[in-house]
Design an enzyme around this catalytic site. Sequence first.
Site, short mmCIF file in Angstrom:
data_model
loop_
_atom_site.label_atom_id
_atom_site.label_comp_id
_atom_site.label_asym_id
_atom_site.label_seq_id
_atom_site.Cartn_x
_atom_site.Cartn_y
_atom_site.Cartn_z
N GLU A 79 0.85 -1.19 0.00
CA GLU A 79 0.00 0.00 0.00
C GLU A 79 0.89 1.24 0.00
O GLU A 79 2.04 1.17 0.42
CB GLU A 79 -0.89 0.00 1.25
CG GLU A 79 -1.83 -1.19 1.26
CD GLU A 79 -2.79 -1.17 2.43
OE1 GLU A 79 -2.75 -0.23 3.24
OE2 GLU A 79 -3.59 -2.13 2.51
N GLU B 82 8.16 -17.63 -3.87
CA GLU B 82 8.28 -16.33 -4.52
C GLU B 82 9.73 -15.85 -4.47
O GLU B 82 10.26 -15.31 -5.44
CB GLU B 82 7.36 -15.34 -3.81
CG GLU B 82 7.43 -13.95 -4.35
CD GLU B 82 6.36 -13.05 -3.74
OE1 GLU B 82 5.48 -13.57 -3.02
OE2 GLU B 82 6.40 -11.83 -3.99
N ARG B 83 10.35 -16.03 -3.34
CA ARG B 83 11.73 -15.54 -3.19
C ARG B 83 12.73 -16.35 -3.98
O ARG B 83 13.66 -15.80 -4.57
CB ARG B 83 12.08 -15.51 -1.70
CG ARG B 83 11.36 -14.36 -1.05
CD ARG B 83 11.44 -14.30 0.43
NE ARG B 83 10.66 -13.12 0.85
CZ ARG B 83 10.17 -12.92 2.06
NH1 ARG B 83 10.38 -13.82 3.01
NH2 ARG B 83 9.48 -11.83 2.33
N GLY C 127 10.17 -8.51 -0.86
CA GLY C 127 10.84 -8.30 0.43
C GLY C 127 12.21 -7.72 0.19
O GLY C 127 13.06 -8.35 -0.44
#
Lengths: 381, 381, 384, 384
Positions: free
Chosen positions: D130, D247-248, D369
């Site tokens: 966000e 995902e990483r 991240g």
Amino acid sequence: MTTDLYASSEHEAFRATIRKFTEQELRPRAREFDEAGRIDKVLFKKMGALGMLGLRYDPEYGGAGLDWSFSAVMHEELGRSDNAGATLAVSVHTEMSTPSLAQFGSEELKRQYLIPAIAGETVSAVAVTEPDAGSDVSAIKTRAVRDGDDWVINGSKMYITNAANADWLCLLVVTDPDAGYSGFSQIIVPTDLPGVRCDLLDKIGLWGSDTGQFYFDDVRVPVSNTIGDVGRGFQQQMMQFQDERLVACISTLAGAELLWEETKKWTEERILFGKPLSKMQNTQFKMAEMWAQMLAAKELGLAAVRALVAGEDATKTITAAKVFTSNVAIDVATACLQLHGGYGLMKESMAGRAYVDMRVATIGGGSDETMLQYLAKQLGF
Amino acid sequence: MTTDLYASSEHEAFRATIRKFTEQELRPRAREFDEAGRIDKVLFKKMGALGMLGLRYDPEYGGAGLDWSFSAVMHEELGRSDNAGATLAVSVHTEMSTPSLAQFGSEELKRQYLIPAIAGETVSAVAVTEPDAGSDVSAIKTRAVRDGDDWVINGSKMYITNAANADWLCLLVVTDPDAGYSGFSQIIVPTDLPGVRCDLLDKIGLWGSDTGQFYFDDVRVPVSNTIGDVGRGFQQQMMQFQDERLVACISTLAGAELLWEETKKWTEERILFGKPLSKMQNTQFKMAEMWAQMLAAKELGLAAVRALVAGEDATKTITAAKVFTSNVAIDVATACLQLHGGYGLMKESMAGRAYVDMRVATIGGGSDETMLQYLAKQLGF
Amino acid sequence: MSDAIPAGWKSEDHVLYADASRQFLAQEVSPHIERWRKQGVVDRELWTKAGEAGFLGASIPEAYGGGGAPRSFDAVFFYEHARTGDSGWGVAIQSIVSHYITAYGSEEQKQRWLPGLASGERIAAVAMTEPGCGSDLQAVSTVAELENGQLRINGSKTFITNGQMANLICLVARTGEVAGAKGVSLVFVETEDAPGFRRGQNLEKLGMKGQDTSELFFEDVRVPESNLLGGSGGHGFIQLMKQLVWERLLIGVVALGAMDSMVEATASYTKERKLFSRRLFDLQNTRMKLAEAKTKAEVLRSFIGDCLERLDRGTLDPATASMAKWWGSQMQCEVADECLQLFGGYGYMAEYPIAQAFSDARAQKIYGGANEVMKELIARSLDV
Amino acid sequence: MSDAIPAGWKSEDHVLYADASRQFLAQEVSPHIERWRKQGVVDRELWTKAGEAGFLGASIPEAYGGGGAPRSFDAVFFYEHARTGDSGWGVAIQSIVSHYITAYGSEEQKQRWLPGLASGERIAAVAMTEPGCGSDLQAVSTVAELENGQLRINGSKTFITNGQMANLICLVARTGEVAGAKGVSLVFVETEDAPGFRRGQNLEKLGMKGQDTSELFFEDVRVPESNLLGGSGGHGFIQLMKQLVWERLLIGVVALGAMDSMVEATASYTKERKLFSRRLFDLQNTRMKLAEAKTKAEVLRSFIGDCLERLDRGTLDPATASMAKWWGSQMQCEVADECLQLFGGYGYMAEYPIAQAFSDARAQKIYGGANEVMKELIARSLDV
């Protein structure tokens, strides 16, 4: 700490003028220049009116007759334009395309080209690099052949800053292919001549700078447009490298400093995992480390300015400063972007633009490799 | 480039004196000091006779009453001793263990301790760090309890330079555990008192420096040995950090410069695959890069010296210089050793010794972590 | 999270061998490291004990007194050895020399030397470097001239690992008329039978204090012509090149062991150490540095594992081995530097393992071919 | 020297799948990259073509229209995709979302969404970030309130990959009263059926010009309660955490593909480019830099290979996946920087693939991240 150099009230007043110009005319329009791919040409006139375009030139031609310390102040302030392309546009005009003309040009040539350039009525560009001769200036191939009182020029020049805005080029060409380093000449070539064509280049950064490739197809200019003696172009071109590199150091560093300040504010406002990013040890260490690096670059630049003002040779210092400052600036931009997170990847963020803008620093105006080789040579290797 | 600072003939003459001393008394004996694990104590007398041990102190006590620029010259030259331990022995005596005494000591105490220290008749050490309190000076626990006109001291101090040669210590102790930063005092403690014991420490480098751990077991000294006011020790101690850090920058950098020069010679003599190592691009790039880094560190240090001479605050510059110069020196040592190949791993090679000696730079006198935290604080984080 | 052994070691036998290695090393190496550092050389008995326990000859063919295992078993042992923090025992040289003989030796040579190398009766050294010539084989000036069926050796060598103890020296010498690298041969010298052979002082180094490193002098030393590796001269360059793959990979293996040991020690220390009433481990800078060091170890672990698999399959090429050497040693030195920094002043005190690990690591970027040479070899592989 | 696919991919099927991937990509991606960069988004048909060819659903269970293969096959495809130099196609997101559904979805949800994701009829996006909150789930303020069996969604999201094209959005929203990270849920929004949903402008980025990245706005958007992933709320944090490993790791896989492509392009360029009448490749500095870049790729290859093996075995832990993410992206950026430098001025011109690769690479250190967060996760794994 730098009191010895910029202490006078003239310096302070001058700095205030340039800062005001930068804050009023450049920073608010920084994004507009990116969109346009060049700065508004009108600004050159404004700068001319403020006396910014001929700081070290003879008042006879509209110059201010000042020393290098004023140039340093000007580029320190212009470097805070938030648009490295805009900063570059000015420094090319003041430090790259006009110095040979001012130093070696004939009276007639100076009246015709230098006076309007200093007044900001015309914009100039320097055209040296070619597609197949990057760092190796002596490998250029663009050729001027004498035909009566004219030169007939054929060839191409690459990575020309101010390509769209320029009214004339200070063009380095081969005039005698058999004469080695005595076979080059600098010729002033108006860009509106028949046979001159320019393609603008799309870059990964420096969007506010109009960079282009020029093509010359049987372009005719009078031999009297030659700057200085025919055959001395290479030497004349080389002489200004120190000045232009030092200016590059100063304005690049100024941009990095501005980014550091803005990043400090960002980290103070940005809340992450419940506390401001500025309170994290990693942020503090990184910011302090950058500050130390930038201060070292600053002092290196000041040492060079001090030497130039004193009339001493600063070649080694400037060469060292060029490679050192470029890398510091890139590191600062890389780290500041990281502190900005995803927003740093947006074209609108200062950190993001600085990251792609700064990347040119180790390539343009003498790449790291060229600088290291040159420095090694000067150090006796 | 540094003409503004060291231009006077006094500076030049002084530099010549120190250079001669370094070349005649230190460099030829550098390996001997390593073997002995300390420098020859007689050298302090020689330095005292040359006026080297009280440059900025009051002539009343044997000092020379000069400004910081002379200290800078001295440490630049001493830094070329080819033995970082020897260099350190001197700077601890001149910049760490005597400044508080000179600035805050009573007349009696100065007559008793400062005069012989400046004359080189006694050697001093500073004792602040403790085994469990590294960078956090306020966490020290060594305690002095008043008993009539005496202090009774118990505790231990770590990493004390000049441990073997020192005649007395400038000891920081807790005199009032409830008074926070007003509970510390600096006390002069002769090392031959009953209850004082010292173990020498074996280090991975700095072999020419006698580093030790001191133990104090009911050591009694008169309360009149307190430097300045009781309870002001912490503040007095902190005041000298800037000077000692700047000296560390200057002498560390001088050592790196000497190593660079010697490495240049080595690469010129060393033939590899048919040509001198100095002619390889990798060598030239590395050497030029190091030179640029060292020049930046140099200018950073000079900026600090200039500020101190002008009576300005140089805290940020010195903090930045400390972390910057330490890392440059380590990088230079690492790269120079690599250029030396196998020989660089031998204890006898300058490159090898510099590699292990320089490693202490980011740890001692304020570690990188401490410096970055401190700098961040000064920068408003 | 990570396996204690490289991810590439997947066989049960490797795991068992690692356990046995650790047990042996815990008993025969760890307790003595400090003493060896002081005496500048390991104990002679270490070699025979290791030989008896089967660790010296694991990859030597069974016919010659060895264990007949693939070389990855040696790697397991060297990895575990590096994890103890000892850098004194030059045991990898033993494996390197054994494989020169296994690969190129005549039957007679194998029978003569391999059993002794497996038992620890013989201690090997490789004498390549000369004063003034580093990685440059072209510049070798030690000469072995053929005279009446004997080789007469003259010259000197320096920086020789196991220099004080070795009794079987694999000597790089110039034998033929041919100039350059192609005129060199490998000649074995049994030191007990070599008048004119002399050892220099045990050299004082920055690190690896427990290892005997020396100059070796050869003055009219005579050995039978049959001591030429493989029986004839002029093959030294090729022989060296082919085996360098193994030697270079070993340096990477040792780097990994050292890194694991440093990361472990530093994580422990920073958890114990209190700073401003918090654990040093809890500071963000500490956490980042440790995470970086740990990552470097884990990434290298995978690469070494792959290299070992290729080694055993016979497909490990020189460029890849060069990567293991330079990258491993580079990462080791970076991790050593960062870990030492987290120890603060203690990290600079010679008694601390981290301080020793730092000083020891530096050599890895130089021996076995300087890292610059490794990069050159990799570049060549890209020029195809 | 190196295999074209990670050393960890050892099965014949993976190699065949890589071949097929390359063939598809050469035809459907490479010729269009430049055009997509200009239009700021890939073609809609690319998705359906890829779906038809079986590349979108390779690891979706066969029962739901997929290929039923292990996820390492997806990795093969993403690696090959990255090697083309394209950064526009946000295809990895498709796999990430598919695995949310496979792992946590109800039978009904699987049947509803997986076949479309496999065919390319549906394009997925993950809406997490966000404005003002990066990696910090605690700070999520988008709300999905339960009202009469429906969830009423209000809030906005930014930096959403596939933001212009996605028609199935996996939204991170706050559903319960619980504060902090534990009050968040994953809610699926089918955009064709969501009045109040609006897409912002396609955001202008420094790189990844062919990828549509947007803000998304939700104003009283209503979806059935059954669109909560798994059917009930409050599990978002756990669901996200568990899938982040995949995902990483993908970011590391993409990094490897990009590095291989850059090293190859730079080696070619420096061999063609003449400087002072020599090849740029012949300068020692060029050779060293290329050797370093190549090494970084090879070492990463082994690590990624190991990670993929562990992924398929189900033993890939968060710390190791974090290593793949930060180390991979760090190496990618370093290699991009060094390679660009070797191209000189051309490296700065936007039309050169190396220039694009440089600008594209930068995002990898941030999304999925930030690398600093990765290091924190690794540090936690050391604090045991």
